[in-house]
Design a protein around this motif. Structure first.
Motif, PDB file in Angstrom:
ATOM      1  N   GLN A   1     178.373  71.705  14.170  1.00 45.20           N
ATOM      2  CA  GLN A   1     177.402  70.631  14.384  1.00 45.20           C
ATOM      3  C   GLN A   1     177.885  69.683  15.478  1.00 45.20           C
TER       4      GLN A   1
ATOM      5  N   SER B   1     172.587  67.454  12.097  1.00 46.14           N
ATOM      6  CA  SER B   1     172.544  67.713  10.657  1.00 46.14           C
ATOM      7  C   SER B   1     171.109  67.631  10.139  1.00 46.14           C
ATOM      8  N   ASN B   2     170.389  66.598  10.558  1.00 44.02           N
ATOM      9  CA  ASN B   2     168.982  66.446  10.149  1.00 44.02           C
ATOM     10  C   ASN B   2     168.126  67.589  10.685  1.00 44.02           C
ATOM     11  N   ASP B   3     168.372  67.995  11.921  1.00 40.94           N
ATOM     12  CA  ASP B   3     167.624  69.108  12.515  1.00 40.94           C
ATOM     13  C   ASP B   3     167.841  70.394  11.725  1.00 40.94           C
TER      14      ASP B   3
ATOM     15  N   GLN C   1     175.932  63.830  15.871  1.00 42.41           N
ATOM     16  CA  GLN C   1     176.120  64.905  14.887  1.00 42.41           C
ATOM     17  C   GLN C   1     175.132  64.750  13.750  1.00 42.41           C
ATOM     18  N   LYS C   2     174.820  63.524  13.370  1.00 48.55           N
ATOM     19  CA  LYS C   2     173.851  63.261  12.291  1.00 48.55           C
ATOM     20  C   LYS C   2     172.474  63.810  12.670  1.00 48.55           C
ATOM     21  N   THR C   3     172.063  63.655  13.933  1.00 49.65           N
ATOM     22  CA  THR C   3     170.784  64.192  14.393  1.00 49.65           C
ATOM     23  C   THR C   3     170.766  65.708  14.218  1.00 49.65           C
TER      24      THR C   3
ATOM     25  N   LEU D   1     164.968  71.253  18.440  1.00 49.37           N
ATOM     26  CA  LEU D   1     165.031  72.077  17.232  1.00 49.37           C
ATOM     27  C   LEU D   1     165.211  73.553  17.589  1.00 49.37           C
TER      28      LEU D   1
ATOM     29  N   LYS E   1     164.466  74.067   5.863  1.00 50.96           N
ATOM     30  CA  LYS E   1     163.301  73.774   5.031  1.00 50.96           C
ATOM     31  C   LYS E   1     162.078  74.558   5.549  1.00 50.96           C
TER      32      LYS E   1
ATOM     33  N   LYS F   1     168.644  70.705   8.589  1.00 49.87           N
ATOM     34  CA  LYS F   1     167.909  70.581   7.315  1.00 49.87           C
ATOM     35  C   LYS F   1     166.439  70.922   7.518  1.00 49.87           C
ATOM     36  N   LYS F   2     165.841  70.421   8.607  1.00 47.58           N
ATOM     37  CA  LYS F   2     164.430  70.714   8.910  1.00 47.58           C
ATOM     38  C   LYS F   2     164.221  72.203   9.136  1.00 47.58           C
TER      39      LYS F   2
END
Length: 128
Positions: free
Chosen positions: A101, A116-118, A112-114, A89, A124, A120-121
């Protein structure tokens, strides 16, 4: 006569390419024996003049790329140790805005999805 000589030369080139790839694979196998635990995943992808060998034991890994094109030969060895999610992170946050990304994912050797999720975290957590 020229056709026969041409075919013979092509066969020799193919044999030389196969020998080179076998040497690369043998070197990687020896590296696995010396540097990785017994539970290791290994994949070999061969296409055109390029061979990519990926090794991963869940904590550390290596990617060996061997490419041959005529007289040009290139071998690249990359070794890595997987980071923890928190370390990842921090790295993603540093690279956000500087790389896409997909580039970050490739650099950190995750999907790339990981990434993207990172992201977002991270966004947030900044709002909180």
């Amino acid at each position: 006569m020229n056709k026969l000589k041409e075919n013979t030369n092509q066969k020799k080139l193919v044999q030389n390419n196969i020998i080179q790839v076998i040497n690369v694979v043998e070197n990687v196998i020896n590296s696995i024996k010396n540097n990785f635990s017994e539970n290791v995943n290994c994949s070999i992808n061969m296409s055109n003049n390029k061979t990519v060998i990926k090794i991963n034991d869940g904590v550390k890994g290596a990617v060996v790329t061997y490419e041959e094109n005529g007289n040009f030969q290139r071998q690249e060895n990359v070794q890595y140790i997987k980071t923890t999610p928190d370390e990842r992170l921090q790295q993603v946050e540093q690279l956000m805005g500087k790389k896409t990304q997909a580039e970050i994912a490739s650099y950190l050797m995750v999907s790339q999805k990981t990434i993207s999720n990172d992201i977002k975290k991270i966004k947030k957590n900044k709002k909180s």
